[in-house]
Motif scaffolding. Structure first.
Motif, PDB file in Angstrom:
ATOM      1  N   SER A  94       0.774  -1.232   0.109  1.00 32.14           N
ATOM      2  CA  SER A  94       0.334   0.165  -0.011  1.00 32.14           C
ATOM      3  C   SER A  94       0.671   1.407  -0.458  1.00 32.14           C
ATOM      4  O   SER A  94       0.622   2.625  -0.493  1.00 32.14           O
ATOM      5  CB  SER A  94      -0.719   0.116   1.017  1.00 32.14           C
ATOM      6  OG  SER A  94      -0.538  -0.434   2.315  1.00 32.14           O
ATOM      7  N   HIS A  95       1.180   1.104   0.921  1.00 35.51           N
ATOM      8  CA  HIS A  95       3.266   2.312   0.513  1.00 35.51           C
ATOM      9  C   HIS A  95       3.231   2.921   0.057  1.00 35.51           C
ATOM     10  O   HIS A  95       3.505   3.909  -0.943  1.00 35.51           O
ATOM     11  CB  HIS A  95       3.575   2.286   1.999  1.00 35.51           C
ATOM     12  CG  HIS A  95       4.906   3.308   1.373  1.00 35.51           C
ATOM     13  ND1 HIS A  95       5.337   4.338   2.460  1.00 35.51           N
ATOM     14  CD2 HIS A  95       6.790   3.440   0.989  1.00 35.51           C
ATOM     15  CE1 HIS A  95       6.048   5.097   1.891  1.00 35.51           C
ATOM     16  NE2 HIS A  95       7.037   5.145   1.099  1.00 35.51           N
ATOM     17  N   GLN A  96       3.936   1.531  -1.295  1.00 36.57           N
ATOM     18  CA  GLN A  96       4.170   2.066  -2.893  1.00 36.57           C
ATOM     19  C   GLN A  96       3.111   2.188  -3.789  1.00 36.57           C
ATOM     20  O   GLN A  96       3.399   3.363  -4.881  1.00 36.57           O
ATOM     21  CB  GLN A  96       4.523  -0.290  -3.253  1.00 36.57           C
ATOM     22  CG  GLN A  96       5.890  -0.222  -2.943  1.00 36.57           C
ATOM     23  CD  GLN A  96       7.257   0.967  -2.580  1.00 36.57           C
ATOM     24  OE1 GLN A  96       7.513   0.956  -3.892  1.00 36.57           O
ATOM     25  NE2 GLN A  96       7.692   0.960  -0.807  1.00 36.57           N
ATOM     26  N   CYS A  97       1.876   1.790  -3.134  1.00 35.85           N
ATOM     27  CA  CYS A  97       0.263   2.254  -4.430  1.00 35.85           C
ATOM     28  C   CYS A  97       0.525   3.746  -4.016  1.00 35.85           C
ATOM     29  O   CYS A  97       0.346   4.566  -4.757  1.00 35.85           O
ATOM     30  CB  CYS A  97      -0.316   1.717  -4.210  1.00 35.85           C
ATOM     31  SG  CYS A  97       0.103  -0.386  -4.917  1.00 35.85           S
ATOM     32  N   LEU A  98       0.230   3.980  -2.420  1.00 33.55           N
ATOM     33  CA  LEU A  98       0.335   6.195  -2.515  1.00 33.55           C
ATOM     34  C   LEU A  98       1.119   6.831  -2.111  1.00 33.55           C
ATOM     35  O   LEU A  98       0.860   7.549  -3.121  1.00 33.55           O
ATOM     36  CB  LEU A  98      -0.221   5.274  -0.963  1.00 33.55           C
ATOM     37  CG  LEU A  98      -1.269   4.817  -0.537  1.00 33.55           C
ATOM     38  CD1 LEU A  98      -1.665   4.907   0.811  1.00 33.55           C
ATOM     39  CD2 LEU A  98      -2.681   5.424  -1.011  1.00 33.55           C
TER      40      LEU A  98
END
Length: 202
Positions: A150-154
């Motif tokens: 989720s960190h990468q996507c955001l």
């Protein structure tokens, strides 16, 4: 992704909605299973297959998460790069999203992929492994590596839609007095769902 056991309610809703979706759209959707001790390995294996086999998108449902009614259609129709259903635990609260609140409003800080549809381009633009247990940039601990994903996507500004549809998280315990889990086993029987589905309910 599964740790080797599948909740029968989760399995039934996944199969019913998949068959309905295939029937309505006439495309070559199919179901694959990957098994591991934790969810990060199976999710990474499925993500790799999504890219190599050029799937349009990857639908992830944990082995103990039941899709909400119409959830698959809602995720597909959302148009978002990532569409995730809210997962509700036994107490009725959400367990798969974290929001930061400020004067300017609410901002998504973390989301889980226990029930999520991810477009292939998201996976193509993120360096593998997509899910990691050894890194948690936001400080959120999880057993699936979703904090890293989720960190990468955001960070990359992908559109993330957290849907109002509520998925049910079945805990690994007796349900209605009996152990209503089914073990995933290879099956050569014609189950009417196509050659990619190898499921036998015990």
């Amino acid at each position: 992704p599964t740790r080797g056991l599948l909740n029968v309610y989760a399995m039934e809703t996944l199969l019913r909605q998949s068959v309905s979706f295939i029937g309505e759209n006439g495309n070559s959707s199919f179901i694959r299973f990957e098994v591991g001790k934790t969810y990060d390995g199976p999710k990474n294996a499925l993500a790799n297959r999504c890219i190599v086999e050029q799937w349009d998108a990857l639908l992830l449902t944990d082995d103990d998460v039941e899709l909400p009614v119409g959830g698959l259609h809602t995720m597909v129709d959302s148009g978002a790069d990532i569409a995730a259903c809210v997962v509700i635990n036994a107490s009725g609260s959400s367990e798969n999203t974290v929001w930061n609140t400020s004067e300017s409003g609410r901002e998504l800080a973390y989301f889980a992929t226990a029930c999520a549809l991810i477009r292939r381009r998201v996976l193509e633009e993120i360096e593998p492994p997509w899910w990691r247990l050894d890194v948690s940039p936001t400080g959120f601990a999880d057993m699936a590596g979703d904090a890293w994903f989720s960190h990468q996507c955001l960070e990359k500004k992908f559109s993330v839609k957290i849907l109002d549809d509520r998925a049910t998280h079945w805990k690994p315990k007796l349900i209605r007095g009996v152990p209503e889990y089914c073990r995933l086993v290879p099956s050569t029987q014609d189950n009417g769902l196509g050659p990619h589905v190898f499921v036998e309910l015990k």
